[in-house]
Design an enzyme around this catalytic site. Sequence first.
Site, PDB file in Angstrom:
ATOM      1  CE1 TYR A 271      34.457 -17.824 -39.941  1.00 42.89           C
ATOM      2  CE2 TYR A 271      36.582 -18.332 -38.919  1.00 42.89           C
ATOM      3  CZ  TYR A 271      36.120 -17.591 -40.150  1.00 42.89           C
ATOM      4  OH  TYR A 271      36.989 -17.228 -41.252  1.00 42.89           O
TER       5      TYR A 271
ATOM      6  CD  GLU B 220      28.761 -15.289 -34.852  1.00 49.13           C
ATOM      7  OE1 GLU B 220      29.559 -16.125 -34.972  1.00 49.13           O
ATOM      8  OE2 GLU B 220      28.097 -14.841 -36.317  1.00 49.13           O
TER       9      GLU B 220
ATOM     10  CB  CYS C 241      30.293 -28.419 -39.943  1.00 52.27           C
ATOM     11  SG  CYS C 241      30.360 -26.690 -40.876  1.00 52.27           S
TER      12      CYS C 241
HETATM   13  N1  SAH Z   1      31.873 -20.864 -32.746  1.00 51.08           N
HETATM   14  C1  SAH Z   1      30.204 -21.256 -32.387  1.00 51.08           C
HETATM   15  C2  SAH Z   1      29.840 -20.901 -34.009  1.00 51.08           C
HETATM   16  C3  SAH Z   1      30.018 -21.939 -34.464  1.00 51.08           C
HETATM   17  S1  SAH Z   1      29.231 -21.613 -36.502  1.00 51.08           S
HETATM   18  C4  SAH Z   1      29.972 -22.831 -31.405  1.00 51.08           C
HETATM   19  O1  SAH Z   1      30.276 -23.833 -31.867  1.00 51.08           O
HETATM   20  O2  SAH Z   1      28.118 -22.286 -31.222  1.00 51.08           O
HETATM   21  C5  SAH Z   1      30.077 -20.408 -37.446  1.00 51.08           C
HETATM   22  C6  SAH Z   1      29.605 -19.289 -36.788  1.00 51.08           C
HETATM   23  O3  SAH Z   1      30.015 -18.297 -38.093  1.00 51.08           O
HETATM   24  C7  SAH Z   1      28.270 -18.557 -36.897  1.00 51.08           C
HETATM   25  O4  SAH Z   1      28.048 -18.256 -35.901  1.00 51.08           O
HETATM   26  C8  SAH Z   1      28.634 -17.873 -38.157  1.00 51.08           C
HETATM   27  O5  SAH Z   1      27.238 -16.534 -37.350  1.00 51.08           O
HETATM   28  C9  SAH Z   1      29.325 -17.279 -38.399  1.00 51.08           C
HETATM   29  N2  SAH Z   1      30.269 -16.507 -39.749  1.00 51.08           N
HETATM   30  C10 SAH Z   1      30.081 -16.870 -40.493  1.00 51.08           C
HETATM   31  N3  SAH Z   1      30.603 -16.526 -41.166  1.00 51.08           N
HETATM   32  C11 SAH Z   1      31.669 -15.375 -40.394  1.00 51.08           C
HETATM   33  C12 SAH Z   1      32.587 -14.473 -40.659  1.00 51.08           C
HETATM   34  N4  SAH Z   1      33.030 -14.534 -41.696  1.00 51.08           N
HETATM   35  N5  SAH Z   1      33.158 -13.699 -39.651  1.00 51.08           N
HETATM   36  C13 SAH Z   1      32.954 -14.434 -38.382  1.00 51.08           C
HETATM   37  N6  SAH Z   1      31.995 -15.125 -37.792  1.00 51.08           N
HETATM   38  C14 SAH Z   1      31.503 -15.569 -39.298  1.00 51.08           C
END
Ligand code: SAH
Length: 459
Positions: free
Chosen positions: A315, A336, A411
Site C-alpha cells: 500500500y 499500490e 489509520c
Molecule cells: N503508504 C502510503 C499510502 C497509504 S494510504 C503513504 O503513507 O502515503 C493507503 C494506500 O493503499 C492508498 O494509496 C490506496 O490507493 C492503496 N490501496 C488501497 N487498496 C489497496 C490494495 N488492495 N492493494 C494495494 N494498495 C491499495
Amino acid sequence: MEAPVAKNEYYDVIFEDLTHDGAGVAKIDGFPIFVPNGLPGEKAKVKVVKVKKGYGFGRLIELYEQSEDRIDAPCSIYKQCGGCQLQHIRYEGQLKAKYKHVKEVLARIGKIEHAIVHPVLGMKDPWRYRNKAQVPVGEREGGLVAGFYKERSHDIIDMDTCLIQKEMNDIVVQTVKEICEQYNIPAYNEQTHKGVLRHIMARYGATTKEVMVVLITRTEELPHKKKIIEAIIDRVPNVKSIVQNINPKRTNVIMGEETRVLWGSEYIYDYIGDVRFAISARSFYQVNPEQTKVLYDQAIAYANLTGEETVIDAYCGIGTISLFLAKKAKKVYGVEVVPEAIADAKRNAQLNGITNVEFAVGEAEVVIPKWYEQGVKVDCIVVDPPRKGCEESLLQTIIAMKPNRVVYVSCNPATLARDLRMLEDGGYKTMEVQPVDMFPHTMHVECVAKLELSCVHSK
Ligand code: SAH
C-alpha cells in the site's frame, strides 16, 4: 432485559466514558446511553431520544458540573460541520482519549494486552495542519456555495475558513469559487444529476509552497475554460498545476477516472525530511505533513534496518515510506493499486537518485503472493492499508513468507487489532504500538505497530 429508560424521558447522569467519536457515555441502572458532547466526570441532565436493544442515545440538556477538559470550540461552525468531533476537548484531553481508545480496542478486538502502547505523539500547534481541501460545491440564489454538508444531509453550507486547513487552502477554495461564480459555472446537483462543478480540491506543498487546483466536474466540458484558467493563474498565489477531473457518475466518491491537465504541471512537489516527492491529483498523500515525518520516522525505526535487508512496502502510495526504507535497506519492493500513484512513486525514486526500489501496480493481496511464488525472500514487510485493513489472504501470505519483522501502519485501530490478532495466531508477537495524532480535533488516530516473529515459529 427490559430497558430501564424510556424515550423522551429526562435523567440526571454522570458521564463515565467517551466513545471514540466524542460522545459521552452514561449508565442508567447499568444501561449505557450515548450522549454527544458529554465528557467523562460531568454531571448533566439528558433526554433519551432513542432506545435500542442494550443501549440508547440521549441529548445533553443541561450541564450541572463541567469537566476540566472542556473548552469552547474555537471554530464557529464546529457544531454544524461534523468534520471535527473533539474541538470541545482540551488538546491534552483529546490525546488521552485517543490513547485510551487504542488500548481498549487492541485488547477487546485483538486480545493484544502484552504490547507496550506508548502515549500518543501530538502536535505542538495542532491547528492549520491539513495540506488538502476537498470541498463540495452547490448553488444558492445568486451564486455558488462551497463548504461542507450539513450534518446528516447533503445540503451544502458555505465556509470561509476551516481551522484545521492550511490558510492557503482556504484562499484557494474561496478564489476558485469566486472565479467559477463570475463565469456562471453551474454547480452539480445530486438530485437531478445535472450541472457541472462537483468539488473544488486544493493541494498545498507545505515545504515548497506549491499549489495544485483540481476542478472536479460531471461533464467533460467546462464552460469558459480558457478564461477560468487565466483567472486562476492570475489570482491564485504559487499555483503550479491546474487539473480537471471528470466524474460523470452518480456517486459519493469524489474523483472520477479521467484527469486532464488544464495548465502547468501534472503534479506539485513537496518534501518530507530531505526526500522530495511529486504528487499528482489522484495519488494518496498524507494530509498532515508535519506529523507524517513523525509517523514515518517511527515506522523506519521499527523496521530496524542495517542495510542488508529486503523489504516490502505494501500500500505504498507514491512511494513515501518505500524511499525512506530504501535508504537503509538493500532492496525495497513497493506495491499500490492506483496506477497514477505508482507513476509518481517511480518518478520520486528517480528524483531522489534512489535505485534499489522496484514498484508494481496491483492489489497487495494479489501481487505479494506472486512475489512469494517467484521466490522473493524478505526480512521485513511494512503495510499501510486503508481503513478496512488488510485482506486476510495478504496476512496469510505474510505469515507464510515469515519476515522477521512486520511494521503495521494503520489509520483504524479496529482493523489494526483484528489484523494483529491474525498475525499473532500465525506466529508473530506485537511488541510496541505508537499512536500518532495525524488528525487533531477529529476522532481519527494513526498507529504504527512493530511485530516480531516469535522464536517458536521462527525459521
Ligand atoms: N503508504 C502510503 C499510502 C497509504 S494510504 C503513504 O503513507 O502515503 C493507503 C494506500 O493503499 C492508498 O494509496 C490506496 O490507493 C492503496 N490501496 C488501497 N487498496 C489497496 C490494495 N488492495 N492493494 C494495494 N494498495 C491499495
